[in-house]
Scaffold this active site. Structure first.
Site, PDB file in Angstrom:
ATOM      1  N   ASN A   9     104.913  35.139  80.291  1.00  0.00           N
ATOM      2  CA  ASN A   9     103.742  36.007  80.393  1.00  0.00           C
ATOM      3  C   ASN A   9     102.575  35.130  80.834  1.00  0.00           C
ATOM      4  O   ASN A   9     102.053  34.363  80.038  1.00  0.00           O
ATOM      5  CB  ASN A   9     103.469  36.650  79.029  1.00  0.00           C
ATOM      6  N   LYS A  11      99.695  36.038  81.602  1.00  0.00           N
ATOM      7  CA  LYS A  11      98.393  36.583  81.187  1.00  0.00           C
ATOM      8  C   LYS A  11      97.429  36.544  82.388  1.00  0.00           C
ATOM      9  O   LYS A  11      97.870  36.685  83.515  1.00  0.00           O
ATOM     10  CB  LYS A  11      97.846  35.830  79.967  1.00  0.00           C
ATOM     11  N   GLU A  92      97.093  41.465  72.821  1.00  0.00           N
ATOM     12  CA  GLU A  92      95.794  41.293  73.511  1.00  0.00           C
ATOM     13  C   GLU A  92      95.321  42.612  74.121  1.00  0.00           C
ATOM     14  O   GLU A  92      94.120  42.868  74.197  1.00  0.00           O
ATOM     15  CB  GLU A  92      95.911  40.171  74.563  1.00  0.00           C
TER      16      GLU A  92
HETATM   17  P1  PGA Z   1     101.977  31.992  73.608  1.00  0.00           P
HETATM   18  O1  PGA Z   1     101.820  33.536  74.024  1.00  0.00           O
HETATM   19  O2  PGA Z   1     103.382  31.583  73.959  1.00  0.00           O
HETATM   20  O3  PGA Z   1     100.956  31.275  74.428  1.00  0.00           O
HETATM   21  O4  PGA Z   1     101.742  31.918  72.134  1.00  0.00           O
HETATM   22  C1  PGA Z   1     102.864  34.443  73.842  1.00  0.00           C
HETATM   23  C2  PGA Z   1     102.455  35.808  74.325  1.00  0.00           C
HETATM   24  O5  PGA Z   1     101.293  36.189  74.093  1.00  0.00           O
HETATM   25  O6  PGA Z   1     103.246  36.540  74.927  1.00  0.00           O
END
Ligand code: PGA
Length: 243
Positions: A9, A11, A92
């Site tokens: 992901n 983001k 989120e």
């Molecule tokens: P992270 O994020 O691996 O940076 O903790 C995971 C996610 O939000 O899918």
């Protein structure tokens, strides 16, 4: 044994130049013991081109199929751009955009209508930790619509406090929550609930991946920060044990 899914992901990270990381990822893939998915910002999906061994996904979609929804992206648009998966209900989105379980369920139906597999995220906040099982059960009941099956849905357990924090639950805690989610899926969906892959997400790194991916019946992992660099993500993929 389930064929595990290692999903990234990105983001809100990545410009055109970041496609070199994707190229490095593809080059490093070889014959994997797992399915590999990268959920990109919408702007990069059409430029990313899925290839053998690499699936491409989006990170959210509208519940509507088209129309006057400025700024939104429909499931059909993601599909048209080359995606086959979409993350829905990420914490989120729930936190910054006020998405409810009902919103997530509506988006899942829109995703299915466009032939996308929905990766539906659930998980408790730090404040909810003591009631984590009840919180997650309620999220599954309300955000996974009937019609969900292994061909169109993946569930991800992402405790909100573990996302981006460097903290993870213990292997036993993840295993216990896997059991809770499986029971909820079976009680809401019947037989179809038995085969849906359940992933873990939250601070997965090359260092802890083997331990987490080794949890019995875990369907894979959803990886944020460590999916941005091909070398880190390949380290996680390499931790999947061949079935
Ligand atoms: P992270 O994020 O691996 O940076 O903790 C995971 C996610 O939000 O899918």
């Amino acid at each position: 044994m389930i064929r595990q899914l290692v999903a990234g992901n990105w983001k809100m990270n990545g410009l055109g130049a970041s496609l070199s990381e994707l190229a490095a990822l593809k080059a490093g893939l070889g014959a994997n013991a797992c399915d590999v998915l990268v959920c990109l910002p919408a702007t990069l999906i059409a430029r990313a081109t899925a290839s053998d061994g690499l699936l491409i996904g989006g990170q959210d979609c509208s519940a509507m199929d088209h129309g006057a929804y400025t700024g939104d992206v429909s499931a059909a648009m993601l599909k048209d751009a080359g995606a086959s998966f979409v993350i829905l209900g990420h914490s989120e989105r729930r936190r910054h955009h006020g998405e409810t379980d009902a919103d997530v369920a509506a988006k899942a139906k829109a995703a299915w209508a466009a032939n996308l597999t929905a990766v539906i995220c659930v998980g408790e906040t730090k404040a909810q930790h003591a009631q984590a099982a009840a919180i997650v059960q309620a999220q599954i009941r309300a955000s996974v619509p009937s019609g969900a099956a292994s061909a169109n849905t993946v569930i991800t357990y992402e405790p909100v406090w573990a996302v981006g924090s460097g903290k993870t639950p213990t292997v036993d805690e993840i295993a216990a929550m896997l059991g809770v989610i499986r029971e909820s899926l079976i009680s809401t969906l019947g037989q179809a609930g038995r085969d849906i892959r359940i992933l873990y997400g939250g601070s997965v790194t090359p260092a802890n991946a083997a331990q987490i991916l080794g949890i019995a019946n875990l369907g894979g992992v959803l990886v944020g920060g460590a999916s941005l660099k091909a070398s880190d993500f390949l380290g996680i993929i390499a931790a999947v044990k061949p079935v």
